[in-house]
Every structure is written in structure tokens, then in C-alpha cells.
Write a protein that holds these residues in place. Sequence first.
Motif, mmCIF file in Angstrom:
data_model
loop_
_atom_site.group_PDB
_atom_site.id
_atom_site.type_symbol
_atom_site.label_atom_id
_atom_site.label_comp_id
_atom_site.label_asym_id
_atom_site.label_seq_id
_atom_site.Cartn_x
_atom_site.Cartn_y
_atom_site.Cartn_z
ATOM 1 N N UNK A 75 0.834 -1.211 0.000
ATOM 2 C CA UNK A 75 0.000 0.000 0.000
ATOM 3 C C UNK A 75 0.867 1.258 0.000
ATOM 4 N N UNK A 76 1.915 1.270 0.789
ATOM 5 C CA UNK A 76 2.811 2.437 0.849
ATOM 6 C C UNK A 76 3.512 2.614 -0.494
ATOM 7 N N UNK A 77 3.995 1.531 -1.085
ATOM 8 C CA UNK A 77 4.655 1.614 -2.389
ATOM 9 C C UNK A 77 3.688 2.095 -3.466
ATOM 10 N N UNK A 78 2.456 1.606 -3.423
ATOM 11 C CA UNK A 78 1.439 2.032 -4.390
ATOM 12 C C UNK A 78 1.200 3.538 -4.318
ATOM 13 N N UNK A 79 1.014 4.042 -3.110
ATOM 14 C CA UNK A 79 0.762 5.478 -2.958
ATOM 15 C C UNK A 79 1.972 6.303 -3.402
ATOM 16 N N UNK A 80 3.166 5.812 -3.135
ATOM 17 C CA UNK A 80 4.360 6.512 -3.620
ATOM 18 C C UNK A 80 4.440 6.501 -5.140
ATOM 19 N N UNK A 81 3.869 5.488 -5.752
ATOM 20 C CA UNK A 81 3.831 5.431 -7.208
ATOM 21 C C UNK A 81 3.102 6.615 -7.819
ATOM 22 N N UNK A 82 2.143 7.172 -7.108
ATOM 23 C CA UNK A 82 1.437 8.356 -7.605
ATOM 24 C C UNK A 82 2.370 9.562 -7.667
ATOM 25 N N UNK A 83 3.362 9.600 -6.806
ATOM 26 C CA UNK A 83 4.339 10.707 -6.819
ATOM 27 C C UNK A 83 5.257 10.595 -8.027
ATOM 28 N N UNK A 84 5.510 9.382 -8.441
ATOM 29 C CA UNK A 84 6.433 9.143 -9.555
ATOM 30 C C UNK A 84 5.756 9.446 -10.859
#
Length: 84
Positions: A75-84
Motif C-alpha cells: 500500500x505504501x509503495x502504491x501510494x508513492x507510485x502516484x508521486x512518480x
Amino acid sequence: MASIGAYWSGALTGFTASSMTTFSGQVPTGCGSASSSVGPFYCPTDAKVYIDASFFAELTSRFGADSGALAQECAVAHENGHAI
């Protein structure tokens, strides 16, 4: 968060790592006020990942998911994906 930031900082020139805030109930963000009903999300205005403290318990009780570290990391990695 540290591992994600370290990886993408090396992989993408100019990448700036996001920060993370956990909350319960409701939280003010750069994108406006958000409640637990939103679930985890990324706000580009303040470059933060927001994780509701009850989200993983709901995944387990409502959907039968494992609430362990892997589910949290995903979940944390997924949300960080939005920043990328």
C-alpha cells in the motif's frame, strides 16, 4: 519510505522523496480535509502519502487480506507510485 525514496532518487534524476503521515479519523492535507473513508492516498500539493491507521484492519476484516508487513509495504509503495 526510506527504501522507496532511496531507490527512486537513484533511478530518476531530480526525484524528491515523499514523506508519510498516518492518521485516524480525519486529517488536514494540502489537498483539503480527508477522512478515513478515503483510504490511503497521495497528495501532490504537499508531496505526502497519507495512511489511515485503520486501513489495514479493514482489509483483514472486510476482505480477508493478510494485514502483515507485506500488505502494508504494498500500500505504501502504491501510494508513492502516484508521486512518480
